[in-house]
Motif scaffolding. Structure first.
Motif, short mmCIF file in Angstrom:
data_model
loop_
_atom_site.label_atom_id
_atom_site.label_comp_id
_atom_site.label_asym_id
_atom_site.label_seq_id
_atom_site.Cartn_x
_atom_site.Cartn_y
_atom_site.Cartn_z
N GLN A 2 0.83 -1.20 0.00
CA GLN A 2 0.00 0.00 0.00
C GLN A 2 0.87 1.26 0.00
O GLN A 2 0.57 2.24 -0.68
CB GLN A 2 -0.92 -0.02 1.21
CG GLN A 2 -2.03 -1.04 1.09
CD GLN A 2 -2.86 -1.09 2.35
OE1 GLN A 2 -2.35 -0.92 3.43
NE2 GLN A 2 -4.13 -1.34 2.19
N SER A 461 1.44 -7.01 -8.41
CA SER A 461 0.81 -7.09 -7.08
C SER A 461 0.24 -8.48 -6.83
O SER A 461 -0.33 -9.11 -7.72
CB SER A 461 -0.31 -6.05 -6.96
OG SER A 461 -1.00 -6.22 -5.75
N GLN A 462 0.39 -8.96 -5.60
CA GLN A 462 -0.20 -10.24 -5.21
C GLN A 462 -1.71 -10.13 -4.99
O GLN A 462 -2.41 -11.14 -4.91
CB GLN A 462 0.46 -10.74 -3.92
CG GLN A 462 1.94 -11.08 -4.08
CD GLN A 462 2.18 -12.14 -5.13
OE1 GLN A 462 1.52 -13.17 -5.12
NE2 GLN A 462 3.12 -11.88 -6.04
N ASP A 463 -2.20 -8.89 -4.84
CA ASP A 463 -3.64 -8.68 -4.71
C ASP A 463 -4.31 -8.76 -6.09
O ASP A 463 -3.65 -8.69 -7.13
CB ASP A 463 -3.93 -7.32 -4.07
CG ASP A 463 -3.50 -7.27 -2.62
OD1 ASP A 463 -3.35 -8.35 -2.01
OD2 ASP A 463 -3.30 -6.16 -2.09
N TRP A 541 -12.56 -8.24 0.10
CA TRP A 541 -12.72 -7.26 -0.98
C TRP A 541 -12.87 -5.85 -0.43
O TRP A 541 -13.53 -5.64 0.59
CB TRP A 541 -13.96 -7.59 -1.81
CG TRP A 541 -13.87 -8.88 -2.56
CD1 TRP A 541 -14.42 -10.07 -2.23
CD2 TRP A 541 -13.16 -9.10 -3.79
NE1 TRP A 541 -14.10 -11.03 -3.15
CE2 TRP A 541 -13.33 -10.47 -4.13
CE3 TRP A 541 -12.39 -8.29 -4.62
CZ2 TRP A 541 -12.76 -11.02 -5.26
CZ3 TRP A 541 -11.83 -8.85 -5.75
CH2 TRP A 541 -12.03 -10.19 -6.07
N ARG A 557 -7.96 -9.54 -1.60
CA ARG A 557 -6.78 -10.12 -0.94
C ARG A 557 -7.10 -11.53 -0.49
O ARG A 557 -8.13 -11.78 0.14
CB ARG A 557 -6.36 -9.25 0.25
CG ARG A 557 -5.20 -9.82 1.06
CD ARG A 557 -4.54 -8.76 1.90
NE ARG A 557 -3.95 -7.73 1.07
CZ ARG A 557 -3.35 -6.63 1.52
NH1 ARG A 557 -3.33 -6.42 2.82
NH2 ARG A 557 -2.84 -5.76 0.70
N ASP A 558 -6.20 -12.49 -0.77
CA ASP A 558 -6.38 -13.90 -0.43
C ASP A 558 -6.25 -14.09 1.09
O ASP A 558 -5.23 -13.72 1.69
CB ASP A 558 -5.32 -14.73 -1.16
CG ASP A 558 -5.50 -16.23 -0.93
OD1 ASP A 558 -6.47 -16.61 -0.26
OD2 ASP A 558 -4.66 -17.00 -1.44
#
Length: 958
Positions: A2, A461-463, A541, A557-558
């Motif tokens: 972020q 991004s991993q998101d 979410w 995000r997982d």
């Protein structure tokens, strides 16, 4: 991630302002950080994004100066910082800086950047303001510091009695309130007793006794175990009538955390503030956490298992946090210069962020040789001065060179040379900041280059990022979707997004999107999304509507790892509960085996001696051994009945009973049992309600209680047996574990030694006894408790050391009329058959069947026998005369004793039936409610008892 996105957005906004304001503003609206554009030396607002408005509240921005929009910033230095940046042209950046705004939830903390903007001629014409709201992180760090310091104080506490005050100091200083304390409560008198509390300057202490009912009715909430948080005592109905008294005690607002033991209020942690206060969730969580830790530590000596659970919770938090943490012990030379430090304790995040594995207990000169000098100097200053510091610095030997954001503070007392360190790897942010500075100096960089960088964030991004509409379709998705869920971009864009959701989550998700569209505000929710392999993943979410209202941006995000940790914790807790159950079973079976081994030794020894004497022809001594074996068998029978009573599986023969008459009829036996040194008094209630119980078992229970009372008064005393009618309301029944309604109580009290609370807590446990070895089985009170519970009631103990004990049996009121039961004369001769009566005996145990058949034949009865239900039913369906069916309950062949009796009554509706059983098969015997003419006899039984019951039941049909 972020922070990186925010920094990249700052630069992108600065550049695009020069190129296309409309497009830049549209981009800023979807950035997670806050953005504002100021123009001129007076800092007039030209633009603010949604994140800026959420942070500062509803204000009139555009066209007004900073001083006009934010009068509440006066005296905090922000006006002067803006003036300096505008005049000097130098940017200003700060991390986690405090901002006091007129908000109910208190101060905010932000990462802040003031970056001057220039016109086409290179002259400064405004300031680009950007940053990120770090309040949650800052408060979490403050909470962590408070808990870490409290943990250290607990470790150093001289005694458990000092722990409550240490908790009060931590909360008082952390929350900035007027008063914090921990006190015990005498529940019957509603009196608070405080030994020592923490108070702010000028605030009166509550040390001593305080009558809580003088300050409102909130004690009722505490008695129910409810957490009490009141923002204004004038407005809360529990305190409004006593608000003046509370305000006089500097308690305009307060928080109370109750402590209950065995359902009774025993103590409370209180936090008072002299002014109206909006208690934030993080403050309430800190209070709850400190209260729980205080209680756990305070009870540590008497409950080791509680201490282990507390340590486990701390270790879970210690291991789970993503922030690196260590406690170090510093070594100084003769000039007080830090030359080395030892890593006393580290968490898993320490190893992940530094790359140092197995470093716990090592000196850093060994674990990380070549570490820069500045680290030793900074930590050394904290140990020597006792003052915490916050800084960012570079470590070239860690992970190939890493930047760290560090917060170091003393751990323990000054002179201990111990320092606690919290840190985060900020290398990625430092790299991004350096790149941003380079970009700011090269304005000639193209829009294409910056767009590529933005796309890199989107790509790496991993998101999961997506742009979608309210009609149910997505128009753009980031590669994170494929990495997390496995779906190709084409599949994601060609199907309605609702088809990827779990069926149970679809409606809640669509409802959340509808609320977002209606309010125009961002929203958050969780749901399960299908993977390409057919599995499900929990996703968190954040969705933000676009200005036109038709489309929205979603960031997911997982949560798979978080959910997995929660499941593992639940499994561990269930394993602990199962272990505790197995420990109780082991205690029960161990005590049972010990007593039965003694009984079996008596029986087998007597039988062996009888066999020897018969072989020797010495039959004159046989009576002695027969008596011994018989006595041991009766002891086994008594022990079995007590175990069945404890397990609530004994066979009961309940009837409507007058408890007063039962007590009066038992008085002679009680007098003979307790002896002349004990005075026995009865207090029977007038108009006592009848109850539906097994009178014989109730007599046994009362006799047990009188014997226990006698043993508690070795020098003599008084036993009182008292009966009463009881109306149990919701509260009274809840305290006793009963349903609300009408009950009778039978209480046996003594003037003996009494019991401490720890003995009371275990008194009903099987095989627990305080009597010397050989003087008690430890099943007496457990039998009383089991019998009362099986009869629909309960048993409770009330005791005070040195004053005596009272044990009360509570039984339900019975609405039926009282039955008058004739007492059989057991000393009379055993009745014989008239010569024509026939008894059918059904039992799958051949030995029991043989003994019963021979005993009945000796008395002149005709006996028909069967070993299972089907063969017995064939005989019952014949024309043979049968006056009584004597049947075991548990039979083989697919038909139990109750089913056999019901089938027999089809042809023989008046047939008398006597069930014999070793325990109460409730489902078979219909929970003690048998049809007319059906009766129960409990194994083992004496043959004369069987003969009298058989004669009584056969005679009843004449």
């Amino acid at each position: 991630m972020q922070a990186e996105l925010c920094d990249l957005g700052l630069f992108l906004g600065d550049f695009v302002i020069e190129a296309n304001l409309s497009r830049a503003y549209s981009l800023f609206e979807f950035m997670p950080g806050f953005v504002a554009i100021l123009r001129g030396p007076d800092h007039v607002f030209e633009y603010v994004n949604e994140a800026y408005r959420e942070l500062t509240g509803l204000r009139q921005f555009v066209g007004n100066t900073v001083r006009e929009v934010f009068p509440d910033l006066a005296g905090q230095g922000f006006y002067e910082l803006l003036d300096t940046v505008y005049e000097s042209g130098e940017p200003f950046a700060a991390r986690s800086i405090a901002v006091k705004l007129e908000r109910e939830d208190g101060d905010r903390f932000v990462d802040l950047l003031y970056n001057p903007t220039r016109d086409a001629n290179g002259l400064i014409d405004g300031i680009f303001v950007s940053g990120y709201d770090t309040t949650d992180a800052a408060r979490a760090e403050q909470r962590w510091r408070a808990l870490a310091e409290f943990s250290e104080r607990l470790r150093l506490a001289d005694s458990p009695n000092s722990i409550p005050y240490e908790a009060a100091v931590i909360l008082g200083q952390s929350l900035g309130v007027s008063r914090v304390g921990y006190g015990t409560i005498d529940d019957p008198t509603a009196t608070l007793y405080v030994d020592r509390d923490w108070t702010a300057e000028g605030v009166e202490s509550l040390s001593g006794a305080t009558q809580l009912l003088s300050y409102g009715s909130f004690i009722e909430s505490l008695r129910r175990g409810e957490f009490v948080a009141i923002e204004d005592v004038r407005l809360d109905p529990r305190t409004s009538m006593a608000s003046e008294a509370l305000e006089a005690k500097s308690a305009r607002s307060f928080v109370n955390v109750p402590v209950l033991e065995h359902g009774r209020l025993v103590s409370v942690l209180f936090v008072n503030h002299a002014e109206v206060r909006h208690w934030r969730p993080d403050e309430l969580e800190l209070i709850k956490d400190v209260a729980e830790r205080t209680r756990t530590a305070f009870e540590r000596d008497r409950n080791e298992s509680a201490r282990r659970r507390s340590d486990a919770r701390y270790r879970t938090l210690f291991d789970a946090i993503e922030v690196g943490f260590c406690i170090i012990e510093l070594k100084f030379d003769s000039d007080n210069r830090s030359i080395d430090y030892r890593l006393e304790e580290i968490n898993p995040a320490f190893e992940r962020q530094t790359g140092l594995h197995g470093a716990a207990g090592k000196w850093v000169s060994e674990a990380a040789p070549g570490l820069e000098r500045h680290w030793f100097d900074l930590y050394g200053s904290v140990a020597l001065t006792g003052e915490a510091i916050r800084f960012e610095n570079f470590a070239g030997v860690l992970g190939g060179g890493r930047w760290y954001e560090v917060h170091a503070f003393p751990a323990g007392n000054l002179g201990d040379n111990r320092v606690a360190v919290l840190f985060n790897d900020v290398t990625a942010r430092k790299v991004a900041e350096e790149r941003l500075r380079e970009l700011n100096t090269t304005l000639e960089a193209s829009v294409i280059e910056r767009t590529a960088e933005r796309n890199q964030v989107w790509t790496l991004s991993q998101d999961m990022f997506a742009r979608a509409n309210l009609e149910g379709m997505m128009s753009a998705v980031s590669p994170g979707w494929t990495r997390v869920l496995g779906w190709a971009e084409a599949e994601l864009l060609s199907r309605p997004y609702a088809t990827f959701m779990h069926a149970d989550d679809t409606q809640p998700t669509l409802a959340a999107l509808a609320r977002m569209a209606e309010t125009g505000q961002p929203t958050r929710f969780e749901n399960r999304i299908a993977t390409s392999t057919g599995d499900w993943k929990w996703i968190e979410w954040t969705v933000v509507p676009e200005a036109e209202g038709r489309n929205f941006i979603a960031v997911g995000r997982d949560l798979s790892e978080v959910k997995t940790r929660d499941e593992e914790l639940a499994i561990a807790q269930e394993a602990l509960r199962q272990s505790q159950k197995m420990e109780a079973v082991g205690q029960l079976t161990g005590g049972l085996a010990h007593d039965f081994n003694n009984i079996l030794a008596g029986i087998s020894g007597s039988l062996e001696l009888m066999s020897t004497r018969l072989a020797q022809g010495r039959i004159a001594e046989l009576d002695r051994y027969i008596s011994g074996a018989s006595a041991a068998a009766k002891r086994a029978s008594g022990l079995t009945q007590r175990l069945l009573a404890f397990s609530r599986r004994q066979t009961l023969d309940p009837k409507t009973t007058d408890a007063n008459a039962l007590v009066n009829g038992l008085l002679d036996l009680i007098h003979r049992t307790v002896g002349p040194a004990i005075e026995v008094e009865t207090v029977g209630a007038a108009g006592l309600w009848p109850t539906f119980v097994d009178a014989g078992q109730l007599e046994n229970a009362l006799l047990n209680l009188c014997i226990n009372a006698r043993d508690a008064m070795p020098d003599g005393g008084k036993i009182t047996i008292e009966t009463a009618n009881r109306w149990m309301d919701a509260r009274g029944s809840r305290e006793r574990g009963l349903e609300p309604g009408q009950y009778i109580s039978i209480c046996v009290s003594d003037t003996g030694t009494g019991m401490p609370p720890d003995i009371i807590a275990r008194a009903f446990d099987p095989f627990f006894t305080t009597k010397p070895i050989g003087q008690g089985t430890g099943l007496g009170l457990s039998m009383v408790h089991g019998f009362a519970g099986q009869s629909g009631g309960t048993a409770k103990i009330y005791s005070e050391l040195g004053k005596g004990t009272m044990v009360c049996i509570y039984l339900p009121r019975h609405a039926g009329s009282e039955d008058v039961q004739a007492v059989a004369d057991e000393s009379a001769a055993i009745p014989r058959a008239l010569g024509t009566e026939t008894v059918m005996v059904v039992d799958d145990e051949a030995l029991i069947r043989m003994v019963a058949v021979e005993a009945l034949e000796e008395l002149g009865y005709n006996v028909i026998e069967a070993d299972d239900g089907p063969s017995a039913l064939k005989l019952l369906n014949s024309d043979a005369r049968i006056d009584l069916l004597l049947s075991d309950v548990g039979l083989p062949g697919g038909m139990n004793g109750r089913q056999l009796a019901d089938a027999a009554r089809v042809k023989r509706p008046e047939l008398q039936i006597l069930f014999i059983t070793g325990y109460a098969e409730n489902a078979v015997l219909n929970h003690g409610h048998l049809d007319r003419g059906m009766h129960v006899l409990t194994k083992p039984f004496e043959m004369d008892v069987l003969a009298r019951r058989v004669k009584e039941l056969i005679s009843a049909n004449r």
